[in-house]
Design an enzyme around this catalytic site. Structure first.
Site, PDB file in Angstrom:
ATOM      1  N   LYS A 108       1.325   2.491  -6.774  1.00  0.00           N
ATOM      2  CA  LYS A 108       1.385   1.682  -8.130  1.00  0.00           C
ATOM      3  C   LYS A 108       0.243   1.137  -8.798  1.00  0.00           C
ATOM      4  O   LYS A 108      -0.645   0.867  -7.960  1.00  0.00           O
ATOM      5  CB  LYS A 108       2.495   0.484  -7.787  1.00  0.00           C
TER       6      LYS A 108
ATOM      7  N   GLU B 139       8.925   3.087   7.311  1.00  0.00           N
ATOM      8  CA  GLU B 139       8.295   2.025   7.476  1.00  0.00           C
ATOM      9  C   GLU B 139       9.389   0.786   7.400  1.00  0.00           C
ATOM     10  O   GLU B 139      10.393   1.205   6.761  1.00  0.00           O
ATOM     11  CB  GLU B 139       7.276   1.655   6.566  1.00  0.00           C
TER      12      GLU B 139
HETATM   13  N1  PSU Z   1       3.944  -0.737  -2.415  1.00  0.00           N
HETATM   14  C1  PSU Z   1       4.958  -0.366  -2.902  1.00  0.00           C
HETATM   15  N2  PSU Z   1       5.931  -0.911  -2.092  1.00  0.00           N
HETATM   16  C2  PSU Z   1       5.905  -1.458  -0.941  1.00  0.00           C
HETATM   17  C3  PSU Z   1       4.484  -1.737  -0.457  1.00  0.00           C
HETATM   18  C4  PSU Z   1       3.497  -1.245  -1.202  1.00  0.00           C
HETATM   19  O1  PSU Z   1       5.200   0.280  -3.847  1.00  0.00           O
HETATM   20  O2  PSU Z   1       6.825  -1.801  -0.309  1.00  0.00           O
HETATM   21  C5  PSU Z   1       4.203  -2.234   0.974  1.00  0.00           C
HETATM   22  C6  PSU Z   1       3.983  -1.409   1.914  1.00  0.00           C
HETATM   23  O3  PSU Z   1       4.619  -1.800   3.443  1.00  0.00           O
HETATM   24  C7  PSU Z   1       2.764  -1.379   2.263  1.00  0.00           C
HETATM   25  C8  PSU Z   1       2.101  -2.612   1.966  1.00  0.00           C
HETATM   26  O4  PSU Z   1       1.981  -0.800   3.297  1.00  0.00           O
HETATM   27  O5  PSU Z   1       3.258  -3.183   0.907  1.00  0.00           O
HETATM   28  C9  PSU Z   1       0.714  -2.928   1.510  1.00  0.00           C
HETATM   29  O6  PSU Z   1       0.522  -4.228   1.440  1.00  0.00           O
HETATM   30  P1  PSU Z   1      -1.021  -4.619   1.111  1.00  0.00           P
HETATM   31  O7  PSU Z   1      -1.408  -4.331  -0.070  1.00  0.00           O
HETATM   32  O8  PSU Z   1      -0.812  -6.371   1.330  1.00  0.00           O
HETATM   33  O9  PSU Z   1      -1.840  -4.114   2.206  1.00  0.00           O
END
Ligand code: PSU
Ligand code: MN
Length: 311
Positions: free
Chosen positions: A160, A25
């Protein structure tokens, strides 16, 4: 082929030959880590996959094109732009495509493009999930909904505990997404291998996981799979370091009224700032660890799918 999709020559050659490919990603590059560690990590993770015998395909949207496989220049551009790139999940794609924008794909966005390109295995750090307080905010990551519909296996270190991990598991169960612990029966919580949450699915080899993926998709059971790979022991952070940083970040975000797609990047940045370099080092180590496992699964999956039964 999709008229918006560009598969790099290297990735196309591997796919055509039935060789293992691992998707990566790009939100982790733009929004998940600071410059210049983001570029160094992106390069190092690609190298881990190559060393393990698979081809990396970093995914992003560049000039409105859905890219599977970035050139070194494209990778650097994205890393330098950082949060100026649009964090892109499914709902963000139309404008980026129509207006030829720059998008860093989340887990959800990466799954979409990987699936279009025919890439089944994907490595990242952590997935999004159900946020704490979702019972009032309804903040549930698009990653979970994408996992329910798109045929990609996501190798991660769990999620996390900025999130409500118990609710995250419940959501995945409801939507039919298997969560497979790699050599563990406990959901790992990113910086630590412990969350206290039991996983019903456990696998002890890449071959076991590849066999489950083959069976799932060959049976027509659409949707993704989460492979939860605990952080290597020597990089795991004590709960006493991580938890206060998470609590503080969540409290600050709430006070500042941070919502929607800004919330996760905000929390990631604050945790990194509060814990100093320590959490970043762990983060980099676990992403590499996930890339290695994803490559092994991709190799086993490629063998599964070309194997001709003997009579
Ligand atoms: N959690 C992490 N590192 C990240 C992300 C999440 O520990 O880089 C990033 C990933 O790209 C994940 C996104 O798909 O955040 C999720 O965002 P949201 O919670 O807004 O859906
Ligand atoms: Mn959200």
């Amino acid at each position: 082929m999709n008229q918006y999709l560009d598969i790099s020559d290297e990735v196309q050659a591997a796919l055509s030959a039935g060789e293992p490919v691992v998707a990566l990603e790009s939100t982790i590059i733009s929004h998940g880590m600071p410059w210049p560690q983001n570029l160094e990590t992106a390069r190092a993770v690609e190298a881990v996959i190559r060393d393990a015998g698979a081809t990396p395909a970093t995914i992003a949207i560049i000039d409105g094109r859905l890219k599977a496989g970035l050139s070194p220049e494209e990778l650097e551009t994205l890393a330098r732009k950082g949060p100026a790139a649009t964090k892109a999940s499914r709902r963000d794609f139309p404008r980026l495509l129509a207006e030829k924008g720059l998008g860093a794909t989340t887990v959800a966005g990466t799954m979409i493009v990987a699936s279009m390109a025919g890439i089944k295995i994907f490595a990242t750090g952590g997935i999004g999930g159900v946020h704490r307080g979702a019972e009032t905010t309804w903040d549930v990551s698009a990653d979970l909904v994408e996992l329910a519909r798109t045929d990609t296996a996501v190798v991660c270190a769990g999620a996390k505990s900025i999130l409500d991990l118990a609710k995250t598991l419940e959501f995945l169960e409801t939507r039919g997404v298997p969560v497979i612990g790699y050599r563990t029966s406990e959901l790992p919580a990113f910086y630590t291998s412990h969350s206290g949450l039991v996983l019903e699915e456990r696998a002890d080899s890449p071959q076991e996981i590849a066999a489950m993926l083959t069976a799932k998709w060959a049976a027509g059971l659409s949707g993704g799979v989460v492979v939860a790979n605990p952080i290597p022991e020597q990089y795991s952070l004590p709960q006493g370091v991580v938890n206060p940083a998470i609590e503080q970040s969540v409290a600050e975000a709430e006070k500042a009224g941070i919502k929607g797609k800004q919330l996760t990047p905000y929390l990631l940045k604050r945790i990194s700032e509060i814990t100093g370099g320590e959490s970043l080092e762990s983060n980099i180590a676990l992403v590499k660890n996930n890339a290695r496992l994803a490559a092994e699964i991709a190799i086993a999956y490629a063998q599964e799918t070309v194997e001709v039964p003997e009579f």
